[in-house]
Motif scaffolding. Sequence first.
Motif: not given
Length: 326
Positions: A17-25, A52-56
């Motif tokens: 849950v933490s990862v999911s919320f942390g990488q929310q676009i 996530d800077a790379d994902l952004l």
Amino acid sequence: MKTKYLPLISFIMFAIVSVSFGQQITVELKDSASLPEKEVTLGDIAYLSCSDADLLKKVHNVIIGNTPWPGNVRKIEKNIIASRLLDAGINPNEVSFGGSDFTMISVESITITGDEILQTAKEYVISKLAYSEGNEEIVVEAEKPPNDIMLPLGGGIMRIAVSQVNENKSSGRVQIVVRIYLDEKQYHKIPMYFTIRRYEDIVVASRKINRNDILAAKDIWIKRIETTNMPGITTFDRIEPLLGKRILYTIPVGKPITQNMVDDPAVIKKGEIVKILVKIGNLSILTKGVAKEDGYRGRAIKVMNLDTKKELYGEVKDDCTVKIIL
């Protein structure tokens, strides 16, 4: 035994849950975007956020499509963006959309007005025209002004080239093509039509003139008329050369007098007595004859020898002499 795994399961669920919320676009579409002519990315038309800077960065560079032609707009809706995200390997379900339901894309541009294009083409037409000596007036008229043309701002060095489809045509309706280049690549082609009208002061009939009439000053005058549809036809801009000429066929009032309408009058009339000249080597024989038809200087005429009654053909030398053609 079961109770030993509960803390571990709870920890794993918390981590997911933490990862999911942390990488929310988060994608918030702009209402509109005006861009240089280019390939459009998601970052050009939306405000993006992601922890996530790379994902952004990856989301920012997702290709949406190309900018529209200058003067047009392109509508981009959320379903198109979702499709492009999926193509880029990003799950659209992990994206939170906000802002507008769509965005309108236009391209930054400059405008060349139709009046500017028209003036450029007209100047070209005028520069190609050859004016005859005298008092000729030429009027160049455009049939329909072109629409404004929009070019991408910063699209390259602009050049306008003008050409005529039939370069030898200098009156009447002519077709002109205007081409606009950016960095020597053709960007627009604009066909245009002009009418070239010519006006001249020329001799016209002041009254109805009948066939075989001999022209007098009262029969003709000088008038300015349109000669656009008279290419290659020889007209007269002075009265004097026409005086005494014979009319070959009936001419209505107001009609221009052209070279093919007139001829020199007959110098010998049918039935007149003439001198018949026959030359054989250094020997010249002169006898009398009668003209069987009107005769014109330098042309052949049929005559009859009065002594032999034989009909011959000869060349009219003057108003009383016919030289027999052997």
